[in-house]
Design a protein around this motif. Structure first.
Motif, short mmCIF file in Angstrom:
data_model
loop_
_atom_site.label_atom_id
_atom_site.label_comp_id
_atom_site.label_asym_id
_atom_site.label_seq_id
_atom_site.Cartn_x
_atom_site.Cartn_y
_atom_site.Cartn_z
N MET A 1 28.81 74.90 -12.49
CA MET A 1 30.19 74.58 -12.12
C MET A 1 30.18 73.28 -11.31
SD MET A 1 33.33 75.60 -12.47
CE MET A 1 33.01 77.14 -13.26
N ASN A 2 31.00 72.32 -11.73
CA ASN A 2 31.08 71.05 -11.03
C ASN A 2 32.55 70.78 -10.66
OD1 ASN A 2 32.35 70.00 -13.37
ND2 ASN A 2 30.37 69.47 -14.26
N ILE A 3 32.78 69.69 -9.94
CA ILE A 3 34.13 69.39 -9.46
C ILE A 3 35.12 69.18 -10.61
CG2 ILE A 3 35.52 67.70 -8.18
CD1 ILE A 3 33.18 67.55 -6.17
N PRO A 4 34.77 68.43 -11.67
CA PRO A 4 35.73 68.31 -12.77
C PRO A 4 36.13 69.67 -13.37
CG PRO A 4 34.07 66.61 -12.95
CD PRO A 4 33.62 67.53 -11.86
N ASN A 5 35.17 70.57 -13.53
CA ASN A 5 35.50 71.89 -14.07
C ASN A 5 36.33 72.72 -13.09
OD1 ASN A 5 34.16 71.32 -16.43
ND2 ASN A 5 32.33 72.49 -15.93
N ILE A 6 36.07 72.56 -11.81
CA ILE A 6 36.88 73.27 -10.79
C ILE A 6 38.32 72.77 -10.84
CG2 ILE A 6 37.23 73.55 -8.30
CD1 ILE A 6 34.10 73.56 -8.09
N LEU A 7 38.50 71.46 -11.02
CA LEU A 7 39.86 70.92 -11.14
C LEU A 7 40.57 71.46 -12.38
CD1 LEU A 7 39.21 67.19 -10.14
CD2 LEU A 7 40.43 68.93 -8.81
N THR A 8 39.84 71.60 -13.47
CA THR A 8 40.43 72.16 -14.69
C THR A 8 40.83 73.61 -14.47
OG1 THR A 8 39.15 70.65 -16.07
CG2 THR A 8 40.03 72.61 -17.14
N LEU A 9 39.95 74.39 -13.84
CA LEU A 9 40.27 75.79 -13.54
C LEU A 9 41.46 75.89 -12.59
CD1 LEU A 9 36.69 77.31 -13.19
CD2 LEU A 9 38.42 77.88 -14.93
N ALA A 10 41.55 74.97 -11.64
CA ALA A 10 42.69 74.96 -10.71
C ALA A 10 43.99 74.80 -11.49
CB ALA A 10 42.53 73.84 -9.69
N LEU B 1 50.87 67.82 -9.21
CA LEU B 1 49.47 67.97 -8.80
C LEU B 1 48.60 68.36 -10.00
CD1 LEU B 1 47.35 68.04 -6.55
CD2 LEU B 1 48.02 70.42 -6.12
N ALA B 2 49.09 69.28 -10.81
CA ALA B 2 48.35 69.69 -12.02
C ALA B 2 48.18 68.51 -12.96
CB ALA B 2 49.08 70.84 -12.72
N SER B 3 49.22 67.69 -13.10
CA SER B 3 49.13 66.52 -13.99
C SER B 3 48.09 65.53 -13.48
CB SER B 3 50.49 65.83 -14.09
OG SER B 3 51.43 66.69 -14.68
N ILE B 4 48.03 65.36 -12.17
CA ILE B 4 47.03 64.46 -11.59
C ILE B 4 45.63 65.01 -11.83
CG2 ILE B 4 46.14 63.56 -9.39
CD1 ILE B 4 49.16 63.42 -8.52
N THR B 5 45.45 66.32 -11.68
CA THR B 5 44.11 66.89 -11.92
C THR B 5 43.72 66.75 -13.39
OG1 THR B 5 44.82 69.18 -12.35
CG2 THR B 5 44.36 68.58 -10.05
N ASP B 6 44.71 66.72 -14.29
CA ASP B 6 44.43 66.51 -15.71
C ASP B 6 43.74 65.16 -15.91
OD1 ASP B 6 44.40 66.47 -18.49
OD2 ASP B 6 46.52 66.01 -18.66
N ASP C 1 29.08 61.47 -14.83
CA ASP C 1 28.30 61.98 -15.96
C ASP C 1 28.15 63.51 -15.86
OD1 ASP C 1 26.96 61.72 -18.38
OD2 ASP C 1 25.01 61.52 -17.39
N GLN C 2 29.29 64.18 -15.64
CA GLN C 2 29.29 65.63 -15.50
C GLN C 2 30.09 66.32 -16.60
OE1 GLN C 2 30.67 66.51 -11.50
NE2 GLN C 2 28.64 66.17 -10.65
N SER C 3 30.17 65.68 -17.75
CA SER C 3 30.84 66.33 -18.88
C SER C 3 30.02 67.53 -19.32
CB SER C 3 30.99 65.35 -20.04
OG SER C 3 31.83 64.28 -19.66
N THR C 4 30.70 68.64 -19.57
CA THR C 4 30.02 69.86 -20.00
C THR C 4 30.75 70.43 -21.21
OG1 THR C 4 31.36 71.32 -18.62
CG2 THR C 4 29.36 70.40 -17.61
N PRO C 5 30.07 71.21 -22.02
CA PRO C 5 30.76 71.88 -23.12
C PRO C 5 31.90 72.78 -22.62
CG PRO C 5 28.39 71.99 -23.46
CD PRO C 5 28.62 71.41 -22.08
N PHE C 6 31.67 73.45 -21.49
CA PHE C 6 32.71 74.29 -20.91
C PHE C 6 33.95 73.46 -20.56
CE2 PHE C 6 34.65 76.21 -17.06
CZ PHE C 6 35.08 77.41 -17.61
N GLY C 7 33.74 72.33 -19.92
CA GLY C 7 34.85 71.45 -19.56
C GLY C 7 35.55 70.88 -20.77
N PHE D 1 35.84 72.26 -23.62
CA PHE D 1 36.64 73.34 -24.19
C PHE D 1 37.87 73.63 -23.33
CE2 PHE D 1 37.52 77.88 -23.43
CZ PHE D 1 38.20 78.16 -24.60
N LEU D 2 37.65 73.78 -22.02
CA LEU D 2 38.70 74.27 -21.15
C LEU D 2 39.78 73.24 -20.83
CD1 LEU D 2 39.39 76.94 -19.82
CD2 LEU D 2 38.28 76.13 -17.74
N ASP D 3 39.42 71.96 -20.75
CA ASP D 3 40.39 70.93 -20.37
C ASP D 3 41.61 70.90 -21.29
OD1 ASP D 3 41.20 68.56 -18.73
OD2 ASP D 3 40.96 67.58 -20.67
#
Length: 182
Positions: free
Chosen positions: A1-10, A39-44, A55-61, A63-65
């Motif tokens: 779990m990284n910050i970009p994925n946490i923002l997507t989950l948020a 705020l959600a649009s900014i996190t997008d 360089d924290q792109s993940t398959p999970f991110g 998919f989820l983004d």
């Protein structure tokens, strides 16, 4: 779990909060709902930017983004359809929702064929998304019939036109593969 994925989950966690705020019977609830949507649009934007920067792109991110984006937009549009109860707002909302379904299915199908890159996000899609987010923010923040809400509706129509245009471009790019499988 990284910050970009946490923002997507948020962004996904924000969805039920948006719905609750939308229905609260207080004068402050709609501007706060609009602020949450902003705020959600900014996190997008921020989650993708940070994933590329760090360089924290993940398959999970990956998919989820897009899932988080589409859920937030569809929920906001559904709330606004109820709020306005008008054909003139429902039509562009349904165009946007319908396009998202078609393009998601097209991307999935093209990915199965190993041709996902041929239906990648274009600059038109980015402009469409920006107009769509601005329209939804304005429509959430201001009462139906107000001058600013009318500007929001006009912006939603511009987003719907770009939505159709980008869908046509995606379908045209995929047509050689679609037509072979008929």
């Amino acid at each position: 779990m990284n910050i970009p994925n946490i923002l997507t989950l948020a962004r996904i966690i924000f969805i039920p909060l948006l719905v609750v705020l939308f229905y609260l019977p207080f004068a402050w609830s709609m501007p706060v709902a609009a602020g949450l949507f902003a705020l959600a649009s900014i996190t997008d934007w921020l989650d993708g930017y940070l994933a590329r920067l760090w360089d924290q792109s993940t398959p999970f991110g990956a998919f989820l983004d897009p899932v988080a984006d589409k859920l937030m937009v569809v929920v906001a549009l559904a709330l606004l359809i109820e709020r306005y109860e008008a054909l003139w707002l429902t039509l562009p909302a349904l165009v946007i929702i319908g396009r998202e379904i078609v393009i998601s299915a097209l991307r999935e199908w093209m990915a199965e064929m190993g041709k996902r890159g041929q239906v990648a996000v274009s600059w038109i899609g980015k402009v469409k998304t920006s107009l769509q987010m601005i329209a939804l923010l304005v429509l959430l923040a201001f009462a139906p019939g107000s001058s600013l809400a009318n500007i929001g509706v006009a912006t939603l129509y511009l987003a719907a036109v770009l939505t159709l245009w980008s869908m046509i471009l995606y379908l045209r790019a995929a047509w050689p593969h679609l037509s072979r499988s008929m």
